[in-house]
Design an enzyme around this catalytic site. Structure first.
Site, PDB file in Angstrom:
ATOM      1  N   GLU A  31       0.831  -1.213   0.000  1.00 20.45           N
ATOM      2  CA  GLU A  31       0.000   0.000   0.000  1.00 20.45           C
ATOM      3  C   GLU A  31       0.862   1.257   0.000  1.00 20.45           C
ATOM      4  O   GLU A  31       0.539   2.245  -0.667  1.00 20.45           O
ATOM      5  CB  GLU A  31      -0.948   0.031   1.211  1.00 20.45           C
ATOM      6  CG  GLU A  31      -1.969  -1.096   1.265  1.00 20.45           C
ATOM      7  CD  GLU A  31      -3.080  -0.995   0.205  1.00 20.45           C
ATOM      8  OE1 GLU A  31      -3.084  -0.032  -0.584  1.00 20.45           O
ATOM      9  OE2 GLU A  31      -3.926  -1.908   0.167  1.00 20.45           O
ATOM     10  N   ARG A  35       0.712   3.743  -3.206  1.00 21.49           N
ATOM     11  CA  ARG A  35       0.057   5.031  -2.946  1.00 21.49           C
ATOM     12  C   ARG A  35       1.089   6.144  -2.763  1.00 21.49           C
ATOM     13  O   ARG A  35       1.056   7.158  -3.465  1.00 21.49           O
ATOM     14  CB  ARG A  35      -0.833   4.940  -1.696  1.00 21.49           C
ATOM     15  CG  ARG A  35      -1.934   3.897  -1.828  1.00 21.49           C
ATOM     16  CD  ARG A  35      -2.946   3.975  -0.699  1.00 21.49           C
ATOM     17  NE  ARG A  35      -3.772   2.779  -0.636  1.00 21.49           N
ATOM     18  CZ  ARG A  35      -5.026   2.763  -0.199  1.00 21.49           C
ATOM     19  NH1 ARG A  35      -5.602   3.845   0.232  1.00 21.49           N
ATOM     20  NH2 ARG A  35      -5.710   1.622  -0.153  1.00 21.49           N
ATOM     21  N   ASP A 167      -5.199  -9.746  -8.445  1.00 21.56           N
ATOM     22  CA  ASP A 167      -5.348  -8.720  -9.500  1.00 21.56           C
ATOM     23  C   ASP A 167      -4.080  -8.097 -10.088  1.00 21.56           C
ATOM     24  O   ASP A 167      -3.678  -8.360 -11.222  1.00 21.56           O
ATOM     25  CB  ASP A 167      -6.305  -7.614  -9.016  1.00 21.56           C
ATOM     26  CG  ASP A 167      -6.000  -7.029  -7.637  1.00 21.56           C
ATOM     27  OD1 ASP A 167      -4.948  -7.323  -7.085  1.00 21.56           O
ATOM     28  OD2 ASP A 167      -6.826  -6.243  -7.119  1.00 21.56           O
ATOM     29  N   GLU A 305     -12.142   0.474 -10.424  1.00 23.06           N
ATOM     30  CA  GLU A 305     -11.773  -0.409 -11.540  1.00 23.06           C
ATOM     31  C   GLU A 305     -12.696  -0.318 -12.758  1.00 23.06           C
ATOM     32  O   GLU A 305     -12.224  -0.418 -13.899  1.00 23.06           O
ATOM     33  CB  GLU A 305     -11.673  -1.858 -11.050  1.00 23.06           C
ATOM     34  CG  GLU A 305     -10.513  -2.115 -10.084  1.00 23.06           C
ATOM     35  CD  GLU A 305     -10.770  -1.630  -8.666  1.00 23.06           C
ATOM     36  OE1 GLU A 305     -11.948  -1.363  -8.323  1.00 23.06           O
ATOM     37  OE2 GLU A 305      -9.796  -1.508  -7.884  1.00 23.06           O
ATOM     38  N   THR A 392      -0.615   0.972 -10.390  1.00 17.53           N
ATOM     39  CA  THR A 392      -1.926   0.418 -10.047  1.00 17.53           C
ATOM     40  C   THR A 392      -2.778   1.404  -9.254  1.00 17.53           C
ATOM     41  O   THR A 392      -3.973   1.209  -9.091  1.00 17.53           O
ATOM     42  CB  THR A 392      -1.785  -0.921  -9.312  1.00 17.53           C
ATOM     43  OG1 THR A 392      -3.058  -1.570  -9.301  1.00 17.53           O
ATOM     44  CG2 THR A 392      -1.286  -0.733  -7.886  1.00 17.53           C
TER      45      THR A 392
HETATM   46  C1  DMJ Z   1      -6.192   0.214  -5.465  1.00 14.14           C
HETATM   47  O1  DMJ Z   1      -5.522   0.465  -4.303  1.00 14.14           O
HETATM   48  C2  DMJ Z   1      -5.272  -0.439  -6.454  1.00 14.14           C
HETATM   49  O2  DMJ Z   1      -5.821  -0.325  -7.718  1.00 14.14           O
HETATM   50  C3  DMJ Z   1      -4.991  -1.870  -6.113  1.00 14.14           C
HETATM   51  O3  DMJ Z   1      -4.229  -2.534  -7.085  1.00 14.14           O
HETATM   52  C4  DMJ Z   1      -6.257  -2.656  -5.880  1.00 14.14           C
HETATM   53  N1  DMJ Z   1      -7.411  -1.840  -5.876  1.00 14.14           N
HETATM   54  C5  DMJ Z   1      -7.393  -0.641  -5.127  1.00 14.14           C
HETATM   55  C6  DMJ Z   1      -8.657   0.174  -5.290  1.00 14.14           C
HETATM   56  O4  DMJ Z   1      -9.802  -0.574  -5.429  1.00 14.14           O
END
Ligand code: DMJ
Length: 402
Positions: A31, A35, A167, A305, A392
């Site tokens: 995270e 982030r 994912d 998403e 992501t």
């Molecule tokens: C985000 O923090 C990122 O996209 C992560 O890969 C998974 N999904 C969350 C948001 O839903």
């Protein structure tokens, strides 16, 4: 990206003068990387302001402690203030989480490039070298990886998902390849192998409408559910088709683009078919009724998403339908999630009268609203098809060639 320059420089001053990693305890490596590190590096890439790189390196050097396992696979947590004590959290019961080990590479490769210190890239890339040697033939990897005290990690359990815990590893296979200027074939090969497995084993159709979705696998059997999280796959497949080295008109790219459109339509339906026009955390596919909102997860966490896929598919196809869908989703969020000072999670998309919760994840700003904004921005500098790669968490940086 939105032209809010005064606010941007105000934030830069805060980062330069106040952002302090010394007084932070245990954090999630995944995270914090996607982030915070990703955010700082993208801000540096767009502004060239050294304050962002300075803080990014301070953060990255601490997070890099995570790679200190015998195999080089990262532990899930580190003590940020002391830059030590890397371990996997107790909730994972020992093994590492698949998506977490494979979603650090864009950021550490960017950091290596910006600082001129290749060690950051080498440590993150090592993860994919290891995974490539243990990846099952069909390219679908179980969600847990046993790595404690061993040189060669082994997958544990047989749960497979394109949603939670799986994912973004598939996302990074393609995006690392794009980031590096499409010169590292191992990543693209892993991606193409996995997408073959996805089509062979996970892609299913609902009844009666024949909506395409990606099922989970549990103990070898199909679990007919799809997380909202898995809706990123529409955009990913479209991006993979657009950049396919075998050509965009080849059978593989055509297959992937068709699946991308079909699954993104299902994700739109996950919104459109609820009374409030907002999707639940996941849906269960039930014969005769297409899908239903499960009573165990009727909430909406302001996730991005579906609109992420609308944005990428709009870029790839130019089809205005994605703007129509995005506008509908945006209006529903405005109507049901907006609060006096921000936006909040919906507890139950079937019972909106309770109002939004007092919680808003940072990905609502970083991703959901950014993708919606870009979907409608006719002349953005962001070029997701040839110049930029989004991590992501939707922090864009230039690919290394451009
Ligand atoms: C985000 O923090 C990122 O996209 C992560 O890969 C998974 N999904 C969350 C948001 O839903």
């Amino acid at each position: 990206l939105m032209g809010m320059r005064d606010e941007f420089w105000e934030a830069r001053d805060w980062v330069r003068d106040q952002l302090d990693h010394d007084h932070v305890g245990m954090v999630s490596v995944f995270e914090t990387t996607i982030r915070s590190l990703g955010g700082l590096l993208a801000a540096y890439d767009w502004s060239a302001d050294p304050a962002f790189l300075d803080r990014a390196e301070d953060l990255g050097s601490r997070l890099a402690e995570a790679f200190s396992s015998p195999s080089g696979l990262p532990f899930g947590q580190v003590h940020l203030g002391k830059a030590c004590c890397a371990h996997n959290p107790s909730w994972s019961k020992g093994p590492a989480i698949l998506s977490e080990v494979g979603t650090l590479q864009l950021e550490f490769r960017s950091l290596a490039r910006a600082t001129g210190k290749p060690e950051y890239a080498r440590r993150a890339e090592r993860v994919f070298e290891v995974l490539d040697t243990i990846m099952p033939e069909d390219g679908l990897m179980p969600l847990r990886v046993q790595m404690n005290g061993i040189q060669t990690p082994i997958f544990s359990g047989r749960e497979i998902s394109l949603g939670a815990m799986g994912d973004s590893i598939y996302e990074y296979m393609l995006k690392i390849w794009l980031q590096g200027g499409r010169k590292e074939p191992m990543y693209r090969a892993m991606y193409d192998r996995s997408m073959q497995g996805v089509h062979d084993e996970l892609l299913k159709r609902s009844s009666p409408a024949g909506l395409a979705y990606f099922a989970d696998l549990k103990y070898g059997g199909i679990e007919p559910k799809m997380d909202h999280l898995a809706c990123f796959m529409g955009g990913l497949l479209a991006l993979g088709a657009h950049s396919d080295p075998l050509g965009m008109d080849g059978p593989r790219a055509r297959r992937d683009l068709e699946t991308a459109k079909a699954v993104t339509y299902t994700c739109y339906q996950m919104y459109a078919r609820t009374e409030v026009g907002i999707s639940s955390e996941y849906v269960e596919f039930v014969g005769g009724d297409d899908f239903k909102v499960p009573s165990r997860a009727p909430h909406y966490l302001l996730r991005p998403e579906a609109v992420e896929s609308f944005f990428i598919l709009h870029q790839v196809t130019g089809d205005p339908i994605y703007r129509e869908w995005g506008w509908e989703v945006f209006q529903s969020i405005e109507r049901y999630c907006r609060t006096k000072f921000g936006y909040g999670h919906l507890r139950d998309v079937r019972r909106p009268s309770a109002g939004p919760d007092d919680q808003m994840e940072s990905f609502f700003l970083a991703e959901t609203l950014k993708y919606l904004y870009l979907l409608f921005d006719p002349d953005s500098e962001v070029d997701v098809l040839s110049k930029h790669v989004f991590n992501t968490e939707a922090h864009p940086t230039r690919i290394f060639d451009s």
